[in-house]
Design a protein around this motif. Structure first.
Motif, mmCIF file in Angstrom:
data_model
loop_
_atom_site.group_PDB
_atom_site.id
_atom_site.type_symbol
_atom_site.label_atom_id
_atom_site.label_comp_id
_atom_site.label_asym_id
_atom_site.label_seq_id
_atom_site.Cartn_x
_atom_site.Cartn_y
_atom_site.Cartn_z
ATOM 1 N N ASP A 1 -41.679 -0.567 31.280
ATOM 2 C CA ASP A 1 -40.719 -0.661 30.737
ATOM 3 C C ASP A 1 -39.650 0.111 29.863
ATOM 4 O OD1 ASP A 1 -40.967 -3.961 30.831
ATOM 5 O OD2 ASP A 1 -41.155 -3.875 28.996
ATOM 6 N N ARG A 2 -40.715 0.945 29.808
ATOM 7 C CA ARG A 2 -40.089 2.496 29.478
ATOM 8 C C ARG A 2 -39.807 3.083 30.609
ATOM 9 N NH1 ARG A 2 -40.235 6.294 25.014
ATOM 10 N NH2 ARG A 2 -38.646 7.422 25.592
ATOM 11 N N ASP B 1 -35.586 4.549 31.181
ATOM 12 C CA ASP B 1 -34.985 6.480 31.977
ATOM 13 C C ASP B 1 -34.490 6.472 33.073
ATOM 14 O OD1 ASP B 1 -35.571 6.538 28.831
ATOM 15 O OD2 ASP B 1 -37.940 7.431 29.108
ATOM 16 N N TYR C 1 -44.055 -0.158 21.584
ATOM 17 C CA TYR C 1 -42.766 -0.449 22.807
ATOM 18 C C TYR C 1 -41.868 0.368 22.207
ATOM 19 C CZ TYR C 1 -40.771 -3.691 25.739
ATOM 20 O OH TYR C 1 -39.398 -3.905 26.822
ATOM 21 N N PRO C 2 -41.165 0.242 23.407
ATOM 22 C CA PRO C 2 -41.603 0.851 24.684
ATOM 23 C C PRO C 2 -41.424 2.824 24.353
ATOM 24 C CG PRO C 2 -38.572 1.014 24.571
ATOM 25 C CD PRO C 2 -39.792 0.955 23.231
ATOM 26 N N THR C 3 -42.988 2.635 24.807
ATOM 27 C CA THR C 3 -43.963 3.391 25.397
ATOM 28 C C THR C 3 -44.442 4.148 26.923
ATOM 29 O OG1 THR C 3 -45.860 3.201 24.566
ATOM 30 C CG2 THR C 3 -43.859 3.934 22.812
ATOM 31 N N TYR C 4 -44.454 5.567 27.336
ATOM 32 C CA TYR C 4 -44.859 5.810 28.742
ATOM 33 C C TYR C 4 -46.283 5.604 28.375
ATOM 34 C CZ TYR C 4 -40.659 7.639 30.085
ATOM 35 O OH TYR C 4 -39.505 7.699 30.736
#
Length: 469
Positions: free
Chosen positions: A384-385, A389, A444-447
């Motif tokens: 998601d991330r 981006d 959330y949301p993170t790599y």
């Protein structure tokens, strides 16, 4: 020579390896001297990793500015002011040097810093500087770093080496980068973002040959997508000749045919041998192998009280490895200890577009060791991330031992790849299995959430024991 010229430990070089060795030896109570012929901090801080990372940040800003309209931000097409870029790089280098404060730390630790030119061995316990000063020591750590290697072809002196890129008088309109290793790949990204037409040449069948094959393929594909002319598997470079207006004609062989093209600059990123050629090692009874000092697992050379760390031993030419090796060698020299470093847990990567990184075994290495190892690859497009981006290019690959579910390696391409791999490295160092990792809660949301997704994918593999699923 007086008693004041004798030390418990002498360190040749004040880069990351030498600094770590000297500071650790001083902590252990050893009377220590550091001999440095250039700038304290070593290549990485002054002309290598740090300036390259600043260039990578600038390249990112250029790319994001070009794409700003997609986010509803009205800006003009960015142009690169090369002299201003160079000044900014030097400003950031100076800022890092002020944070590291090596000379102050040496003084606070009671370490003497000698900057009287090159230090060379007179015998296995005696060093002589260019100024004629003689220093003896019970043990010596060689931490001299490395240097760029030019190809042995006519006209090689016309080329630029990576640490001299900032000395280019102007941004080249057309540039050839010879060598597709970590340094060459990062410079390709920088020049491409700055608007140069870039050709990448390498005799190897693929770029980033020490990385996982899928990482190599993904980064090469991204380069091609961005307009870089990637030419791997060439037969060789023949020569460089001066052309009009300061340009260079580069001649090479490819597919059995002779090729040539004119470039404003040619960068040779074709190797990084240890800088040991004029150390007088023969006077200490030490021979080099492939331009480096062979050492055992405790960083001892053939002469037990002479150690070689960092680039000098030709093993893992990375700052993070050099620092650990320096500390280990200092302990082994001062305490007669047998400390090693965990080189199998050495993360590495590059700040290209997209970034790439890896730790542990590649998939090919893991399958050679355990043909039934379990592999899971999660594309960034499923994260998601990354979608938020608009950085969907890339993936994370986890490799686990089938019997115990322990991580053997991890490899990533994409935004924040180096940071993602660092998190996996921590899990590997702690001996966490994939079942435990699959239950870690990621913000959330993170790599970094891609780590949990990949771990859960592995636990769904029926090849794993039921206790790990």
């Amino acid at each position: 020579m007086t008693d004041s010229d004798h030390y418990d430990l002498a360190v040749i070089g004040a880069g990351p390896a030498g600094t770590a060795a000297a500071l650790r030896a001083a902590e252990l109570g050893a009377r220590t001297v550091v001999l440095e012929s250039g700038r304290v901090g070593g290549t990485c801080v002054n002309t290598g990793c740090v300036p390259t990372r600043v260039l990578a940040k600038t390249a990112r800003l250029v790319r994001e500015t070009r794409n700003a309209a997609e986010a509803g931000i009205a800006v003009g097409d960015p142009s690169v002011d090369w002299p201003s870029v160079v000044r900014r790089v030097q400003d950031r280098v100076d800022a890092v040097r002020s944070v590291k404060r090596e000379t102050v730390r040496f003084a606070d630790a009671g370490i003497e810093l000698v900057q009287e030119g090159r230090a060379r061995f007179a015998d296995d316990r005696t060093l002589v500087t260019d100024s004629g000063r003689r220093i003896t020591a019970d043990a010596i750590v060689v931490a001299v770093g490395g240097h760029s290697r030019r190809l042995p072809v006519p006209g090689a002196e016309l080329a630029t080496v990576p640490e001299h890129v900032l000395a280019l008088p102007r941004l080249p309109r057309r540039v050839a980068v010879i060598g597709g290793g970590n340094t060459g790949a990062q410079l390709v990204t920088v020049f491409d973002a700055f608007g140069s037409d870039v050709v990448l040449l390498d005799v190897a069948p693929r770029i980033l040959t020490t990385s996982d094959a899928d990482v190599s393929a993904a980064v090469a594909a991204a380069f091609v997508e961005d307009g870089v002319d990637v030419r791997t598997g060439i037969d060789g470079v023949d020569r460089l000749d001066p052309a009009d207006d300061g340009a260079i004609t580069l001649s090479w062989r490819e597919g059995g045919s002779a090729r040539s093209a004119v470039f404003d600059a040619v960068v040779m990123a074709t190797g990084w041998p240890a800088d040991v050629g004029d150390l007088g090692l023969e006077h200490a009874g030490i021979e080099t192998v492939r331009s480096a000092i062979p050492v055992d697992q405790y960083f001892r050379s053939a002469v037990p009280h002479v150690f070689a760390v960092g680039d000098a031993n030709g093993r893992d030419m990375l700052v993070q490895a050099a620092q650990f090796e320096g500390e280990a060698a200092a302990e082994n020299a001062v305490l007669a200890a047998n400390r090693r470093t965990p080189h199998h847990l050495l993360p590495s990567g590059g700040f290209t577009d997209p970034d790439y990184a890896g730790v542990g075994l590649t998939e090919a290495e893991a399958r050679d060791r355990d043909p039934q190892c379990v592999v899971a690859t999660v594309p960034y497009a499923d994260l998601d991330r990354a979608v938020i981006d608009e950085r969907e290019r890339g993936f994370l690959k986890l490799i686990a031992d089938r019997r115990r579910g322990l991580l053997l390696g991890a490899h990533a391409v994409g935004e924040n790849a180096v940071e993602v791999i660092q998190a996996v490295t921590t899990a590997m160092a702690a001996g966490i299995d994939v079942s435990t990792l699959a239950n870690v809660q990621f913000a959330y949301p993170t790599y970094s959430a891609v780590i949990g997704i990949a771990a859960r994918a592995i636990t769904r593999n029926p090849a794993l024991p039921a206790t790990l699923r």
